[in-house]
Design a protein around this motif. Structure first.
Motif, short mmCIF file in Angstrom:
data_model
loop_
_atom_site.label_atom_id
_atom_site.label_comp_id
_atom_site.label_asym_id
_atom_site.label_seq_id
_atom_site.Cartn_x
_atom_site.Cartn_y
_atom_site.Cartn_z
N HIS A 130 49.00 42.93 29.11
CA HIS A 130 49.01 44.37 28.87
C HIS A 130 48.61 44.66 27.43
CE1 HIS A 130 52.85 43.03 27.26
NE2 HIS A 130 52.83 44.11 26.50
N ASP A 159 49.91 47.34 24.40
CA ASP A 159 51.03 48.27 24.17
C ASP A 159 50.50 49.69 23.97
OD1 ASP A 159 52.76 46.20 24.38
OD2 ASP A 159 52.83 45.80 22.22
N HIS A 219 47.87 41.22 25.52
CA HIS A 219 48.73 40.05 25.30
C HIS A 219 49.65 39.86 26.48
CE1 HIS A 219 50.64 43.61 23.53
NE2 HIS A 219 51.80 43.07 23.87
#
Ligand code: AKG
Ligand code: FE2
Length: 526
Positions: free
Chosen positions: A414, A416, A472
């Protein structure tokens, strides 16, 4: 309340059995023998059984020894030298309600004139005017998230001076801000509790619709929170050390507070002339002159022949190590070992304060990194407003060690939604970042106290696509539990000019974060 003041003389006339039905609010008890050696001087050593059933009577009536000031003994056989015996036979007791009713009670052993017992003076009200109360950080404040913002903005005020002066001034600014906030925001727990209870009462009398049940649940939660705050407040004031888990027994803590307040108050001191003094001014003058005598020397000299008398046992290396300025990591490690509420410094701040708000240090790191980026883009003028508009959310994450058959423990790929993310982990690795070429690489922090600062989606939007927010994931391998702390910052974006026209639709950062976490939706970029 019935007030009974009288003399109960055990062993002469009144028997303990005749006292069993007596309800005592305040009383003087005269024992016929003391219960322990510290209350006696001279004569034969104290036998442990010598007080008979008096302790049982005191316990049954929940009586509290009111303490005393002055001569430690109340009776003397008035004989000379080795034949002289002195004992503390007379004591004033009050029960719990009475003690709460008269929190400022003082008991004074006055000088004896004719009797072999000293006269005892009991005063129910304080006659000295109290001085200003020193500031003390209250543990209950940490339960309220707004304290974070109060502390952050007070700590941020710029001050001048040496490092020590800056620290002291910042601490003073913070304690003043907390005191003001305490009065305006936190001081009315009782009123708030009463209002909440009234609301709960009325909602419970209404129909049990889904909506009402939800309101009732929230009210109960809020009442519980307020009770915890109240308890935590009294817990701090009462300084009860042995109690770690609460039972919301605020009345008990209230009483402990009164007793410890009395214990800490100096009502009388004996001056150099052996005279008991009690007025606030006299006590103040006496203490000051005592310290002046202690520390003032007319002509201090260091005798030359004492030079080199003591050979140094600390090596040069040790000395260098001791004089070294500790690193932030060392300070943090030492701080975390402190008992949170023990021994606050003279500034009233216990270790709990520094432990709880240590996170402001990490936000400093965030601001340092973003300032570097802003400077690089030549938009440093926006940094101040960005910092002021920044909000933080801290998440503590635990990843358990995977069983042999499990391959999906971790956190999926994903980006952030925040502006930046700062990550810190225990020694167990697992974080991977996707490079621009699409390759997953392991990220191993360089030391145990490293932080990883990562740009997130809003930073990309703010920079109009110029700052890359990496994808990440966390992939757990091995057999150790992994803990990580993620600090997400949420900020502003205003980075559009003629060369870089608006690429993204404007959106509210916090609201979008809430939306993504609820819907578990993926970002528009992915
Ligand atoms: O645990 C980690 O190191 C990463 C956590 C993370 O990426 C997140 O919570 O968004
Ligand atoms: Fe993440």
């Amino acid at each position: 309340m019935a007030l009974f003041t009288g003399l109960i003389k055990i062993g002469s006339g009144i028997t303990l059995t005749s006292l069993q039905h007596l309800s005592l609010d305040l009383g003087f008890v005269r024992e016929n023998a003391v219960s322990n050696q510290s209350k006696k001087r001279g004569g034969r050593p104290v036998q442990s059984s010598s007080t008979g059933g008096i302790n049982g009577f005191i316990n049954n009536n929940h009586l509290i020894d009111l303490g005393f000031e002055g001569n430690p003994y109340t009776w003397s056989n008035n004989r000379r030298l080795s034949e002289n015996i002195k004992e503390r036979l007379d004591k004033a007791y009050g029960n719990t309600q009475w003690r709460i009713l008269f929190p400022d009670v003082t008991v004074t052993h006055l000088p004896g004139k004719s009797s072999d017992h000293l006269p005892i003076l009991i005063r129910t009200h304080k006659y000295n005017i109290l001085g200003p109360k020193p500031f003390r950080f209250v543990a209950a404040w940490t339960r309220d998230t707004t304290s974070y913002w109060i502390i952050k903005s007070a700590w941020r005020q710029s001050v001048m001076g040496s490092d020590a002066e800056i620290l002291s001034q910042k601490t003073a600014n913070t304690s003043h801000a907390l005191q003001r906030w305490n009065v305006s925001h936190f001081g009315h727990i009782q009123t708030r509790l009463k209002n909440l209870s009234q609301k709960l009462n009325s909602i419970q009398q209404q129909e049990s619709t889904i909506e009402n049940l939800e309101i009732e649940k929230n009210l109960k939660f809020e009442i519980d929170e307020q009770c915890k705050k109240e308890e935590s407040l009294w817990h701090k004031k009462s300084r009860v050390q042995w109690r770690t888990e609460g039972d919301l027994n605020t009345k008990f803590l209230h009483l402990c507070t009164l007793i410890s307040r009395r214990r800490n108050a100096i009502d009388f001191i004996r001056n150099r002339e052996d005279k008991w003094i009690s007025s606030r001014e006299e006590i103040g003058d006496c203490l000051i002159s005592n310290f002046q005598n202690l520390f003032a020397s007319s002509n201090p000299v260091f005798p030359a022949d004492l030079q080199g008398l003591i050979s140094p046992i600390i090596s040069k290396e040790d000395r260098a190590m001791l004089c070294e300025i500790p690193s932030v990591a060392e300070i943090s490690k030492t701080l975390m070992k402190f008992n949170p509420l023990n021994a606050p410094g003279p500034n009233g701040m216990p270790a709990l304060f520094y432990k709880t708000y240590w996170v402001t240090q990490i936000t400093d790191l965030d601001q340092m990194v973003t300032r570097m980026v802003f400077d690089n883009f030549g938009v440093e003028k926006y940094h101040k407003s960005h910092v002021e508009a920044s909000t933080y959310i801290l998440r503590v994450i635990k990843y358990r060690d995977p069983q042999s058959s499990e391959t999906n423990i971790g956190c999926g790929a994903h980006t952030d939604i925040s502006f930046t993310t700062i990550l810190h982990q225990n020694q167990v690795s697992g974080l991977q970042i996707k490079t621009k070429d699409g390759e997953w690489i392991d990220v191993a922090p360089s030391t145990n106290c490293s932080f990883i600062v990562m740009a997130a989606y809003s930073f990309t939007v703010w920079s109009n696509g110029r700052v890359h927010a990496p994808m990440h994931q966390v992939v757990m391998k091995g057999d150790k539990t992994r803990y990580s702390i993620a600090l997400f910052s949420y900020g502003t974006w205003e980075f559009i000019d003629e060369e870089h026209p608006l690429k993204y639709k404007r959106f509210d950062n916090i609201q979008s974060a809430a939306f993504f976490s609820k819907s578990k939706g993926s970002l528009p970029m992915q």
